[in-house]
Every structure is written in structure tokens, then in C-alpha cells.
Scaffold this motif. Structure first.
Motif, PDB file in Angstrom:
ATOM      1  N   LYS A  58       0.807  -1.216   0.000  1.00  0.00           N
ATOM      2  CA  LYS A  58       0.000   0.000   0.000  1.00  0.00           C
ATOM      3  C   LYS A  58       0.846   1.275   0.000  1.00  0.00           C
ATOM      4  O   LYS A  58       0.572   2.216  -0.744  1.00  0.00           O
ATOM      5  CB  LYS A  58      -0.913  -0.046   1.229  1.00  0.00           C
ATOM      6  CG  LYS A  58      -1.767   1.160   1.415  1.00  0.00           C
ATOM      7  CD  LYS A  58      -2.777   0.898   2.505  1.00  0.00           C
ATOM      8  CE  LYS A  58      -2.788   2.024   3.511  1.00  0.00           C
ATOM      9  NZ  LYS A  58      -3.653   1.704   4.663  1.00  0.00           N
ATOM     10  N   TRP A 100      -8.730   6.878  -1.879  1.00  0.00           N
ATOM     11  CA  TRP A 100      -9.698   6.105  -1.082  1.00  0.00           C
ATOM     12  C   TRP A 100      -9.556   4.632  -1.384  1.00  0.00           C
ATOM     13  O   TRP A 100      -9.476   3.793  -0.506  1.00  0.00           O
ATOM     14  CB  TRP A 100     -11.109   6.532  -1.482  1.00  0.00           C
ATOM     15  CG  TRP A 100     -11.726   7.518  -0.573  1.00  0.00           C
ATOM     16  CD1 TRP A 100     -11.107   8.591  -0.011  1.00  0.00           C
ATOM     17  CD2 TRP A 100     -13.079   7.511  -0.133  1.00  0.00           C
ATOM     18  NE1 TRP A 100     -12.013   9.273   0.749  1.00  0.00           N
ATOM     19  CE2 TRP A 100     -13.240   8.635   0.692  1.00  0.00           C
ATOM     20  CE3 TRP A 100     -14.176   6.687  -0.365  1.00  0.00           C
ATOM     21  CZ2 TRP A 100     -14.437   8.949   1.302  1.00  0.00           C
ATOM     22  CZ3 TRP A 100     -15.385   6.996   0.231  1.00  0.00           C
ATOM     23  CH2 TRP A 100     -15.514   8.121   1.070  1.00  0.00           C
ATOM     24  N   LEU A 101      -9.544   4.361  -2.685  1.00  0.00           N
ATOM     25  CA  LEU A 101      -9.445   2.964  -3.107  1.00  0.00           C
ATOM     26  C   LEU A 101      -8.114   2.353  -2.668  1.00  0.00           C
ATOM     27  O   LEU A 101      -8.072   1.226  -2.183  1.00  0.00           O
ATOM     28  CB  LEU A 101      -9.614   2.913  -4.622  1.00  0.00           C
ATOM     29  CG  LEU A 101      -9.577   1.559  -5.288  1.00  0.00           C
ATOM     30  CD1 LEU A 101     -10.510   1.559  -6.492  1.00  0.00           C
ATOM     31  CD2 LEU A 101      -8.186   1.184  -5.733  1.00  0.00           C
ATOM     32  N   HIS A 103      -6.386   2.931  -0.172  1.00  0.00           N
ATOM     33  CA  HIS A 103      -6.322   2.659   1.265  1.00  0.00           C
ATOM     34  C   HIS A 103      -7.015   1.356   1.638  1.00  0.00           C
ATOM     35  O   HIS A 103      -6.789   0.819   2.717  1.00  0.00           O
ATOM     36  CB  HIS A 103      -6.913   3.826   2.056  1.00  0.00           C
ATOM     37  CG  HIS A 103      -5.896   4.894   2.306  1.00  0.00           C
ATOM     38  ND1 HIS A 103      -5.796   6.020   1.520  1.00  0.00           N
ATOM     39  CD2 HIS A 103      -4.889   4.976   3.212  1.00  0.00           C
ATOM     40  CE1 HIS A 103      -4.782   6.763   1.957  1.00  0.00           C
ATOM     41  NE2 HIS A 103      -4.222   6.150   2.976  1.00  0.00           N
ATOM     42  N   ASP A 104      -7.870   0.858   0.753  1.00  0.00           N
ATOM     43  CA  ASP A 104      -8.539  -0.431   1.001  1.00  0.00           C
ATOM     44  C   ASP A 104      -7.594  -1.598   0.776  1.00  0.00           C
ATOM     45  O   ASP A 104      -6.493  -1.423   0.285  1.00  0.00           O
ATOM     46  CB  ASP A 104      -9.716  -0.595   0.034  1.00  0.00           C
ATOM     47  CG  ASP A 104     -10.955   0.084   0.566  1.00  0.00           C
ATOM     48  OD1 ASP A 104     -10.959   0.457   1.755  1.00  0.00           O
ATOM     49  OD2 ASP A 104     -11.902   0.246  -0.227  1.00  0.00           O
ATOM     50  N   LYS A 105      -8.111  -2.789   1.085  1.00  0.00           N
ATOM     51  CA  LYS A 105      -7.373  -4.011   0.724  1.00  0.00           C
ATOM     52  C   LYS A 105      -8.063  -4.606  -0.497  1.00  0.00           C
ATOM     53  O   LYS A 105      -9.287  -4.581  -0.577  1.00  0.00           O
ATOM     54  CB  LYS A 105      -7.459  -5.022   1.874  1.00  0.00           C
ATOM     55  CG  LYS A 105      -6.422  -4.819   2.945  1.00  0.00           C
ATOM     56  CD  LYS A 105      -6.086  -6.171   3.590  1.00  0.00           C
ATOM     57  CE  LYS A 105      -4.940  -6.041   4.562  1.00  0.00           C
ATOM     58  NZ  LYS A 105      -5.278  -5.209   5.729  1.00  0.00           N
ATOM     59  N   PRO A 106      -7.269  -5.160  -1.434  1.00  0.00           N
ATOM     60  CA  PRO A 106      -7.924  -5.739  -2.605  1.00  0.00           C
ATOM     61  C   PRO A 106      -8.780  -6.959  -2.244  1.00  0.00           C
ATOM     62  O   PRO A 106      -8.289  -7.878  -1.592  1.00  0.00           O
ATOM     63  CB  PRO A 106      -6.766  -6.139  -3.524  1.00  0.00           C
ATOM     64  CG  PRO A 106      -5.540  -6.121  -2.683  1.00  0.00           C
ATOM     65  CD  PRO A 106      -5.795  -5.226  -1.526  1.00  0.00           C
ATOM     66  N   VAL A 107     -10.042  -6.935  -2.628  1.00  0.00           N
ATOM     67  CA  VAL A 107     -10.902  -8.104  -2.408  1.00  0.00           C
ATOM     68  C   VAL A 107     -11.505  -8.601  -3.722  1.00  0.00           C
ATOM     69  O   VAL A 107     -12.062  -9.681  -3.782  1.00  0.00           O
ATOM     70  CB  VAL A 107     -12.057  -7.800  -1.419  1.00  0.00           C
ATOM     71  CG1 VAL A 107     -11.526  -7.666  -0.004  1.00  0.00           C
ATOM     72  CG2 VAL A 107     -12.833  -6.554  -1.833  1.00  0.00           C
ATOM     73  N   ARG A 108     -11.380  -7.759  -4.772  1.00  0.00           N
ATOM     74  CA  ARG A 108     -11.897  -8.209  -6.075  1.00  0.00           C
ATOM     75  C   ARG A 108     -10.718  -8.549  -6.977  1.00  0.00           C
ATOM     76  O   ARG A 108      -9.577  -8.489  -6.555  1.00  0.00           O
ATOM     77  CB  ARG A 108     -12.779  -7.112  -6.687  1.00  0.00           C
ATOM     78  CG  ARG A 108     -14.002  -6.849  -5.828  1.00  0.00           C
ATOM     79  CD  ARG A 108     -14.928  -5.844  -6.457  1.00  0.00           C
ATOM     80  NE  ARG A 108     -15.383  -6.216  -7.801  1.00  0.00           N
ATOM     81  CZ  ARG A 108     -16.330  -5.554  -8.456  1.00  0.00           C
ATOM     82  NH1 ARG A 108     -16.925  -4.514  -7.900  1.00  0.00           N
ATOM     83  NH2 ARG A 108     -16.679  -5.918  -9.677  1.00  0.00           N
ATOM     84  N   TYR A 113      -9.512  -3.663 -10.356  1.00  0.00           N
ATOM     85  CA  TYR A 113      -8.741  -2.567  -9.761  1.00  0.00           C
ATOM     86  C   TYR A 113      -7.939  -1.808 -10.814  1.00  0.00           C
ATOM     87  O   TYR A 113      -7.786  -0.597 -10.749  1.00  0.00           O
ATOM     88  CB  TYR A 113      -7.821  -3.092  -8.653  1.00  0.00           C
ATOM     89  CG  TYR A 113      -8.612  -3.509  -7.450  1.00  0.00           C
ATOM     90  CD1 TYR A 113      -9.267  -2.562  -6.671  1.00  0.00           C
ATOM     91  CD2 TYR A 113      -8.749  -4.853  -7.118  1.00  0.00           C
ATOM     92  CE1 TYR A 113     -10.030  -2.944  -5.579  1.00  0.00           C
ATOM     93  CE2 TYR A 113      -9.513  -5.246  -6.020  1.00  0.00           C
ATOM     94  CZ  TYR A 113     -10.149  -4.279  -5.262  1.00  0.00           C
ATOM     95  OH  TYR A 113     -10.912  -4.652  -4.193  1.00  0.00           O
TER      96      TYR A 113
END
Ligand code: ASP
Ligand code: MG
Length: 420
Positions: A58, A100-101, A103-108, A113
Motif C-alpha cells: 500500500k 480512497w481505493l 487505502h482499502d485491501k484488494p478483495v476483487r 482494480y
């Protein structure tokens, strides 16, 4: 109305953006729909952002994105004064969306992405160019193409929903021309019915320009490039490459199919279907005539040469000497589709099938593993695939000298040779 497409190289510096401004200024009185790519190598830079994010790095992703942000903010600063604050606010809104994106964790999946991040290159560049055009007092409007070009959710290679897109162009783009001379939007990107960003495949903004031209019934499309005209070969590979000033749609669609890096392969169909000419012109010297691509068939073309390096030849041999017939070959084609590989050349013999592919190592390994369930698989790498259209004895001899030809196919117009 005319459609102009400016690619990454035409807007890769402050001076070049100013140059694009003066090309547009010189068309005063015309209605222009302008399709923009990302600046310079921005798309590649954004790919590294996605890769870092998807690997779970990240901090790296954010750091790499910071560099992309800085270079765009810096460019904007040198191009605007009155427009600067509004333009910077718009850029910062885009930045926030991406951060924003990140900062997330990849789940898809990766491709999803990829599109959510990479699409911002075109948003940034089109926003900067629009602000600059306003700064030099052009009557320009910016539009987010994701509200216009609707696609399916096949991320990274999305298919366009033509009827939805048509309606949104009629409802949202045409009215803009009542009060504006120039409407600027992004190439290469679109969105699904769930407002997820999508992309149309690398170098896809030529195709975007063609979609707009088709649905707006434009008079012509001009693709502004850093070459004088379309050439018969890549001048980096062939010093004696020459310009071609008139080409038929079919010649260009064939050239693109065989791998010439002239124009995105999907560009021609929407133009041919409405008989809209495509002009390829130099943004460095707009007074040059460039190439006209239309339904008029060209005469006396020189040999048109395309060389693709890094090719792999795969031989699929039946294990028990049975003929390579319908069922196994059908299975093999399903494998190609599942792994997303497409042969550049293929040939059957009684008990084997030979196919040549671009060497995407991972895909080739996956294909070899899966196919070896059905066939004996042999692989040879590091080959080059030569295609010559309108070949003659001289071009054949010259281009194959000192080479070993491992596979060859010939029609009266086109010859393809896979060489070692
Ligand atoms: N910016 C995208 C790319 O580099 C699309 C384009 O240039 O047409 O692939
Ligand atoms: Mg490009």
C-alpha cells in the motif's frame, strides 16, 4: 462536426499541450469533439500503482501515485492562472477518489482494480487541457466519458453498449454544442451500469474517437500523431520506410490485425460503417497533408511490412497418432479462449496443430500445462513473425536473408513467415 484524437505523445509536456491548444485554435468556427489519452507514459505509471496495491504494498502504491499527482499538478500550474484554482480542485477530487481505493485491501480481481485506477490518467489530462483551452479563451466544455460510454464489466477489455451510448451522446453531448465550440472528453475509458470504471484495451482511445464519430455522424476523424503519415513499416526497424498518403479501410484493418502499431484495430469498423474518413496527421507540423483513410481503394502500395518479435511456436501433437480432428481441436480452442490467447498464425497437419503466439510467459505456461492433458506439446521460443502485404520477390528475399523459416503461409496479397 469533426472528431479529433490527441494521443499521449501530443500532450506529454507543457509545450506540447500549448501546441495542441494552437491546433485547436486554428480550427475556429468548427465544432470539435476532442478525445484525449493520458499524458505521455502516465498509463504505464498507473499500472505500477495498481501492481503495488494488488501485491499488498500500500505504501508503495501511494508513493507511486504521489509522483503521478505531482507531475500533473505541476503541469497545470504552468498552463493556467485564472482557471488554476477550479482546475486544481477538479484534479484533487479525482485524486481523492483513487486514494480512497488505495487505502482499502484488494478483495476483487486484478482487472477490476486496474480499471478503477488506470482510468484517472485520461481524466487528469483531459481536465488539464480543458482548463488550458479556457485559459486561452476557447469556448470549451469538459465531459466525463464514464457518463456517456456504457460498457459491460469485462474489465480491461470492455465491450461497448452501443445503444445506451448512442442515446447518451444524443442527450448529453449534442446539446453541449449549442453553447460550446469544443467538447473535450476521454478516450480509452467507459463505465458499467453500476458506475464502475472500465477500459477498452491499451491504446484504445483511437477506438473511442471512432465510437463518437460514428454516433455523431461526424464529417471526419483526425488522429494527431508524432509521425508525418502512416508508413509502410516501422521506421525504428526499417530505415527505408516510406509514407503512404492514401489508404483504404481494408488495408488499414489488415495492417492493424497483423500487428502494425498504426491505429487501434477496433477503430476502422465504426468509421467504415458510416463512411467517415480517418485522417492521420502530424501534431508537430499540422501543415503536412498526412494520410487519408477512406473507402477509396489505394493504388500502387509499396510492400507493407510488420514484424512481431518474441513469438512462440507451439506444436500440439496427438498422443496416439489419431488425426487432429474436430473434438480435440475444439477443446484446444476453448483453452485458448479461457486463457485469453489468440494464435497469430496456425496450421494443421494430419496429427498435429501448429500455432504461433505472442510470448506472454504466464499464459503460455498455463496453456502448455492444460493442453498437455490432450496433446504432446512442443514449444520453441524467440521467433519473429514477419508479415508482408503486397509482397514481391525483392522484399521477400531481402527480409528473409539469413533466416530459417519454420512456418509459412501465403495468399496472393499477404505472406507470413515465422523465422528463427
Ligand atoms: N492511455 C491509454 C494507453 O496508454 C490509452 C491510449 O493511449 O489510447 O494505452
Ligand atoms: Mg496512447
Amino acid at each position: 462536426m469533426k472528431v479529433f484524437k490527441f494521443g499521449g505523445a501530443s500532450i506529454n509536456s507543457i509545450d506540447r499541450i500549448k501546441n495542441v491548444g494552437s491546433i485547436i485554435q486554428s480550427k475556429e468556427g468548427e465544432k470539435l469533439l476532442i478525445v484525449i489519452s493520458a499524458m505521455g507514459k502516465t498509463t504505464n505509471a498507473l499500472e505500477t500503482v495498481v501492481n503495488a496495491f494488488f501485491d499488498g504494498r500500500k505504501e508503495d502504491a501511494l508513493k507511486l501515485f504521489e509522483q503521478v499527482k505531482d507531475s500533473h499538478l505541476n503541469t497545470l500550474k504552468y498552463l493556467t492562472t485564472l482557471q488554476w484554482q477550479a482546475a486544481e480542485n477538479q484534479l484533487k477530487d479525482f485524486f481523492t477518489e483513487i486514494e480512497w481505493l488505495l487505502h482499502d485491501k484488494p478483495v476483487r480481481n486484478y482487472d477490476y482494480y486496474y480499471d478503477q485506477v488506470v482510468c484517472c490518467g485520461e481524466l487528469f489530462s483531459s481536465s488539464i487541457l480543458t482548463s488550458y483551452l479556457k485559459e486561452i479563451k476557447l469556448n470549451a466544455a469538459w465531459i466525463d466519458v464514464r457518463d456517456i460510454v456504457r460498457t459491460d464489466n469485462n474489465f480491461r477489455d470492455a465491450d461497448v453498449d452501443w445503444s445506451f451510448t448512442d442515446k447518451s451522446i444524443q442527450d448529453n453531448i449534442l446539446p453541449l454544442f449549442k453553447n460550446h465550440d469544443v467538447v473535450i472528453t476521454q478516450g480509452y475509458i467507459g463505465a458499467t451500469d453500476e458506475n464502475e470504471s472500465t477500459t477498452l484495451g491499451r491504446e484504445g482511445s483511437d477506438y473511442s474517437a471512432a465510437i463518437f464519430a460514428n454516433l455523431l455522424n461526424a464529417e471526419s476523424v483526425t488522429i494527431w500523431k508524432d509521425v508525418e503519415a502512416v508508413m509502410n513499416a516501422d521506421p525504428r526497424q526499417f530505415k527505408d520506410a516510406v509514407n503512404m498518403y492514401e489508404l483504404g479501410y481494408s488495408e488499414v484493418i489488415e495492417m492493424a490485425y497483423y500487428g502494425a502499431q498504426v491505429i487501434h484495430p477496433k477503430t476502422i469498423k465504426p468509421l467504415q460503417n458510416k463512411n467517415i474518413p480517418l485522417l492521420v496527421k502530424s501534431f508537430i507540423d499540422p501543415t503536412l497533408p498526412g494520410t487519408v483513410i477512406s473507402s477509396k481503394n489505394e493504388k500502387n502500395l509499396p510492400p507493407v511490412i510488420v514484424v512481431k518479435e518474441k513469438q512462440v511456436l507451439m506444436q500440439f501433437k496427438s498422443k496416439d497418432f489419431s488425426f487432429v480432428e474436430d473434438k480435440p481441436v475444439e477443446d484446444l480452442h476453448h483453452l485458448f479462449a479461457a486463457i485469453k490467447v489468440k494464435p497469430n498464425l496456425s496450421q494443421n497437419t494430419a496429427i498435429s496443430l501448429l500455432c504461433c503466439f505472442d510470448d506472454h510467459a504466464e499464459k503460455i505456461d498455463a496453456l502448455a500445462a492444460a493442453a498437455s492433458q490432450i496433446f504432446d506439446v512442443e514449444i520453441e521460443k524467440n521467433l519473429s513473425l514477419l508479415t508482408i502485404r503486397h509482397y514481391n520477390a525483392e522484399s521477400l528475399q531481402k527480409l528473409t536473408a539469413n533466416k530459417v523459416i519454420v512456418l509459412e503461409q501465403k495468399t496472393p496479397v499477404t505472406v507470413q513467415m515465422l523465422m528463427r
